[in-house]
Design a protein around this motif. Structure first.
Motif, mmCIF file in Angstrom:
data_model
loop_
_atom_site.group_PDB
_atom_site.id
_atom_site.type_symbol
_atom_site.label_atom_id
_atom_site.label_comp_id
_atom_site.label_asym_id
_atom_site.label_seq_id
_atom_site.Cartn_x
_atom_site.Cartn_y
_atom_site.Cartn_z
ATOM 1 N N ALA A 12 -9.961 66.921 -35.507
ATOM 2 C CA ALA A 12 -10.486 65.612 -35.929
ATOM 3 C C ALA A 12 -10.017 65.190 -37.169
ATOM 4 C CB ALA A 12 -12.024 65.792 -36.096
ATOM 5 N N ALA A 13 -9.550 66.116 -38.105
ATOM 6 C CA ALA A 13 -8.977 65.894 -39.305
ATOM 7 C C ALA A 13 -7.687 65.460 -39.167
ATOM 8 C CB ALA A 13 -9.082 67.004 -40.544
ATOM 9 N N TRP A 14 -6.973 66.239 -38.417
ATOM 10 C CA TRP A 14 -5.619 65.933 -38.098
ATOM 11 C C TRP A 14 -5.248 64.329 -37.374
ATOM 12 C CZ3 TRP A 14 -3.644 64.412 -33.145
ATOM 13 C CH2 TRP A 14 -2.088 64.309 -33.146
ATOM 14 N N ARG A 15 -6.281 64.022 -36.599
ATOM 15 C CA ARG A 15 -6.292 62.798 -35.899
ATOM 16 C C ARG A 15 -6.542 61.775 -36.955
ATOM 17 N NH1 ARG A 15 -10.078 59.308 -34.420
ATOM 18 N NH2 ARG A 15 -9.643 57.961 -32.541
ATOM 19 N N ALA A 16 -7.314 61.885 -37.837
ATOM 20 C CA ALA A 16 -7.483 60.765 -38.906
ATOM 21 C C ALA A 16 -6.161 60.665 -39.408
ATOM 22 C CB ALA A 16 -8.763 60.954 -39.623
ATOM 23 N N ALA A 17 -5.750 61.694 -40.160
ATOM 24 C CA ALA A 17 -4.459 61.783 -41.012
ATOM 25 C C ALA A 17 -3.383 61.214 -40.379
ATOM 26 C CB ALA A 17 -4.331 63.376 -41.596
ATOM 27 N N LEU A 77 -3.695 66.676 -23.192
ATOM 28 C CA LEU A 77 -2.837 67.519 -23.470
ATOM 29 C C LEU A 77 -2.857 67.816 -25.257
ATOM 30 C CD1 LEU A 77 0.165 66.482 -21.468
ATOM 31 C CD2 LEU A 77 -0.889 68.859 -21.325
ATOM 32 N N LEU A 78 -3.040 66.856 -26.159
ATOM 33 C CA LEU A 78 -3.233 67.021 -27.531
ATOM 34 C C LEU A 78 -4.336 67.636 -27.772
ATOM 35 C CD1 LEU A 78 -2.206 63.352 -28.417
ATOM 36 C CD2 LEU A 78 -0.671 65.266 -28.868
ATOM 37 N N HIS A 79 -5.629 67.527 -27.021
ATOM 38 C CA HIS A 79 -6.751 68.117 -27.377
ATOM 39 C C HIS A 79 -6.571 69.716 -27.171
ATOM 40 C CE1 HIS A 79 -8.736 64.400 -27.836
ATOM 41 N NE2 HIS A 79 -9.731 65.087 -28.460
ATOM 42 N N ASP A 80 -6.036 69.865 -26.187
ATOM 43 C CA ASP A 80 -5.879 71.610 -25.986
ATOM 44 C C ASP A 80 -4.719 72.162 -26.544
ATOM 45 O OD1 ASP A 80 -7.750 71.775 -23.856
ATOM 46 O OD2 ASP A 80 -6.433 70.985 -22.197
ATOM 47 N N TYR A 94 2.023 65.522 -34.197
ATOM 48 C CA TYR A 94 2.422 64.194 -34.702
ATOM 49 C C TYR A 94 3.799 63.696 -34.196
ATOM 50 C CZ TYR A 94 3.205 60.682 -38.098
ATOM 51 O OH TYR A 94 3.524 59.260 -38.787
ATOM 52 N N LYS A 95 4.588 64.896 -34.130
ATOM 53 C CA LYS A 95 5.843 64.220 -33.404
ATOM 54 C C LYS A 95 5.659 63.485 -32.156
ATOM 55 C CE LYS A 95 10.564 66.054 -32.207
ATOM 56 N NZ LYS A 95 11.384 67.419 -32.283
ATOM 57 N N VAL A 96 4.830 64.309 -31.502
ATOM 58 C CA VAL A 96 4.820 63.694 -30.009
ATOM 59 C C VAL A 96 4.132 62.284 -30.073
ATOM 60 C CG1 VAL A 96 3.542 64.017 -27.910
ATOM 61 C CG2 VAL A 96 4.512 65.908 -28.927
ATOM 62 N N LEU A 97 2.841 62.509 -30.918
ATOM 63 C CA LEU A 97 2.295 61.010 -30.878
ATOM 64 C C LEU A 97 3.205 59.778 -31.650
ATOM 65 C CD1 LEU A 97 -0.630 59.878 -30.707
ATOM 66 C CD2 LEU A 97 -0.975 60.384 -32.977
ATOM 67 N N TRP A 98 3.987 60.204 -32.639
ATOM 68 C CA TRP A 98 4.974 59.240 -32.954
ATOM 69 C C TRP A 98 6.116 58.688 -32.121
ATOM 70 C CZ3 TRP A 98 6.301 56.685 -37.666
ATOM 71 C CH2 TRP A 98 7.557 56.294 -37.766
ATOM 72 N N ARG A 99 6.404 59.616 -31.384
ATOM 73 C CA ARG A 99 7.579 59.166 -30.101
ATOM 74 C C ARG A 99 6.811 58.401 -28.982
ATOM 75 N NH1 ARG A 99 10.518 63.975 -27.512
ATOM 76 N NH2 ARG A 99 11.275 62.178 -26.204
ATOM 77 N N TRP A 100 5.485 58.462 -28.745
ATOM 78 C CA TRP A 100 4.630 57.853 -27.728
ATOM 79 C C TRP A 100 4.397 56.488 -28.401
ATOM 80 C CZ3 TRP A 100 2.758 58.561 -22.981
ATOM 81 C CH2 TRP A 100 1.977 57.503 -22.395
ATOM 82 N N GLN A 101 4.009 56.232 -29.581
ATOM 83 C CA GLN A 101 3.772 55.169 -30.381
ATOM 84 C C GLN A 101 5.211 54.192 -30.404
ATOM 85 O OE1 GLN A 101 1.116 53.802 -30.809
ATOM 86 N NE2 GLN A 101 1.034 52.421 -32.604
ATOM 87 N N CYS A 102 6.363 54.997 -30.708
ATOM 88 C CA CYS A 102 7.615 54.172 -30.735
ATOM 89 C C CYS A 102 7.887 53.692 -29.213
ATOM 90 C CB CYS A 102 8.592 54.876 -31.389
ATOM 91 S SG CYS A 102 8.287 55.094 -33.005
ATOM 92 N N GLY A 103 7.150 54.094 -27.978
ATOM 93 C CA GLY A 103 7.812 53.473 -26.924
ATOM 94 C C GLY A 103 8.230 54.729 -26.240
ATOM 95 N N ASP A 104 8.437 55.880 -26.464
ATOM 96 C CA ASP A 104 9.197 56.827 -25.891
ATOM 97 C C ASP A 104 8.165 57.623 -25.069
ATOM 98 O OD1 ASP A 104 10.849 58.760 -25.103
ATOM 99 O OD2 ASP A 104 11.492 59.463 -26.881
#
Length: 491
Positions: A12-17, A77-80, A94-104
């Motif tokens: 939860a803390a990581w998600r918000a940050a 996958l992220l939660h696990d 965060y790297k995975v989330l960043w790539r997804w948000q960038c359309g990758d």
């Protein structure tokens, strides 16, 4: 410029940050993730599977955070993976989330380097969840105001204590209990669950009081042990040695194995079993099957021996009037457990190829040439083993029924085994790729099995295989349209 983000050690803390960092446009390489002082690397706060909330400290910035839409699969996958015990897990997620948000979107693919790591982390955590549910053993003791009624000691590989505690809280009623681990403990007083994070415990929390139920269990365990059927490799695969010390029956197992090796396995066995001489006689696979009544259902099939080591038979999926049928080789590990075809890593790659071809699963009939999972043990894993010709022949009974029922206009054979099963003869996949061939009432197309893409050495080679599969499916769509008109649901 390097930005330091300090969070509590839970999802939860990581998600918000992470959402705040996305709002500020911070690239993964510009962030140093740190755990707050006192939280500890092994903090268990907020690790329950139901905790998706935001931390209050970032509430002011959350209003400016971007809207992040991710798939249900990536969310799971992220939660696990967040429970995977690794120092850089937050930076990696965060790297995975960043790539997804960038359309990758390749970041969530098992064929991608980061995607493969994400799947591996999630799979390890899910296995740790299963193991904790399976191998936690409670011992009863005399309760008092400070001591729970049941106590257990367990050493999980990953941070799954809070998740497992929720499981036991829903099943133990009002009995009070405690699960102690090297990284914290879970307490249940019959009404409320409390997770306490602490520094690593030096000594295991043992309960030395007598437990009548445990004595009964040990007597039962001894009585069911059959030394004549001992298989050490299978025993250690299904009950790894590292769990033995936490199991009441664990101290019995080495002695029973020793007794079996010392002659106990010969008790009640005839000395001549399996020692008769003879020689093998060459026979065609189709004539090797004994005469028997045809099975009435797939679950009752005993036409070959693959059912003995499989969890269940895996049938097909898709509409019975589909114009395109896809035939694979056999179910894999995840398909064997779920009973559904093409849901594992290879199935996810197949979904990508289907999408590239302008099709959807709902339009296709998916099945396999062999209906049971053939595997061999490798440590704790079950590795796929190619089906033998006699096993393909045994399963041809079911494939013929499917072909007669569905009567597709186009059949796509995924891999050499599927091609051989379709043609009922040995054939080279290389000779058929890119060359549609006529079948009775329609067309056949041969291409690679999606698992071939997973075995490639680099992403470029994997994408070439995936492109070839997509092109074959696109050709199947055109042929289906030419035979009977455009497939249903295709724009």
């Amino acid at each position: 410029m390097l930005h330091c983000i300090e969070i509590e050690n839970h999802f939860a803390a990581w998600r918000a940050a992470a959402l705040v960092a996305l709002a500020q446009g911070l690239a993964p390489e510009s962030i140093e993730w740190r755990i707050k002082e006192g939280a500890g690397h092994d903090s268990l706060s907020g690790q329950t599977a139901l905790d998706y909330g935001e931390t209050s400290g970032n509430a002011a910035l959350m209003s400016d955070a971007p809207t992040v839409h991710i798939s249900k699969e990536l969310s799971a996958l992220l939660h696990d993976a967040a429970l995977y015990r690794e120092p850089d897990r937050w930076a990696f997620l965060y790297k995975v989330l960043w790539r997804w948000q960038c359309g990758d979107r390749a970041a969530a693919s098992p064929a991608d380097v980061d995607g493969a790591r994400l799947y591996r982390m999630a799979k390890a955590v899910r296995r740790a969840k299963h193991d904790m549910i399976a191998y936690v053993r409670f011992r009863k003791q005399k309760p008092d105001a400070q001591t729970p009624e049941y106590i257990a000691w367990y050493e999980p590989e990953h941070d799954v204590l809070a998740w497992a505690a929720e499981h036991f809280a829903q099943r133990m009623g009002r009995s009070s209990w405690m699960i102690a681990t090297p990284h914290g403990a879970a307490f249940w007083n019959g009404e409320q669950l409390h997770i306490e994070a602490r520094r690593a415990l030096r000594h295991e929390h043992r309960c030395d009081t007598e437990d009548e139920a445990e004595a009964l269990w040990l007597a039962y365990y001894r009585s069911t042990f059959n030394p004549a059927r001992l298989n050490e490799a299978a025993l250690e695969q299904h009950m790894p040695v590292r769990f033995w010390k936490g199991l009441p029956e664990g101290h019995l197992i080495p002695a029973m194995i020793s007794e079996a090796k010392s002659g106990a396995r010969r008790v009640a066995q005839a000395s001549g079993v399996a020692v008769l001489g003879g020689k093998s006689i060459a026979v065609e696979a189709e004539f090797a099957q004994p005469a028997r009544d045809q099975p009435s259902s797939l679950d009752a099939c005993r036409r070959c021996d693959l059912w003995r080591n499989a969890t269940q038979a895996v049938g097909s999926s898709g509409p019975r009037d589909a114009r395109i049928m896809l035939i694979g080789e056999q179910p894999g590990d995840q398909e064997d457990l779920s009973g559904e075809p093409f849901i594992g890593p290879a199935g996810q790659l197949l979904d990508l190829a289907i999408g590239r071809a302008g099709l959807s699963r709902e339009q296709l009939y998916l099945t396999n040439a062999v209906k049971h999972f053939k595997w061999e043990p490798r440590g704790k894993r079950r590795l796929h083993k190619t089906a033998a010709q006699r096993e393909v022949e045994a399963c041809s009974y079911w494939l013929e029924q499917e072909l007669q029922t569905v009567r597709p206009s186009v059949i796509v054979a995924l891999g050499a085994t599927a091609l051989n099963a379709l043609l009922r003869e040995k054939a080279s996949l290389r000779d058929y790729i890119g060359k549609p061939f006529e079948l009775e009432g329609g067309w056949g197309i041969a291409t690679y099995h999606p698992s071939f893409a997973l075995r490639q050495q680099d992403d470029a080679a994997s994408d070439r295989v995936l492109s070839a599969i997509g092109e074959a499916l696109a050709e199947a769509r055109k042929l289906a349209a030419s035979v009977q008109g455009e497939p249903r649901g295709v724009p």
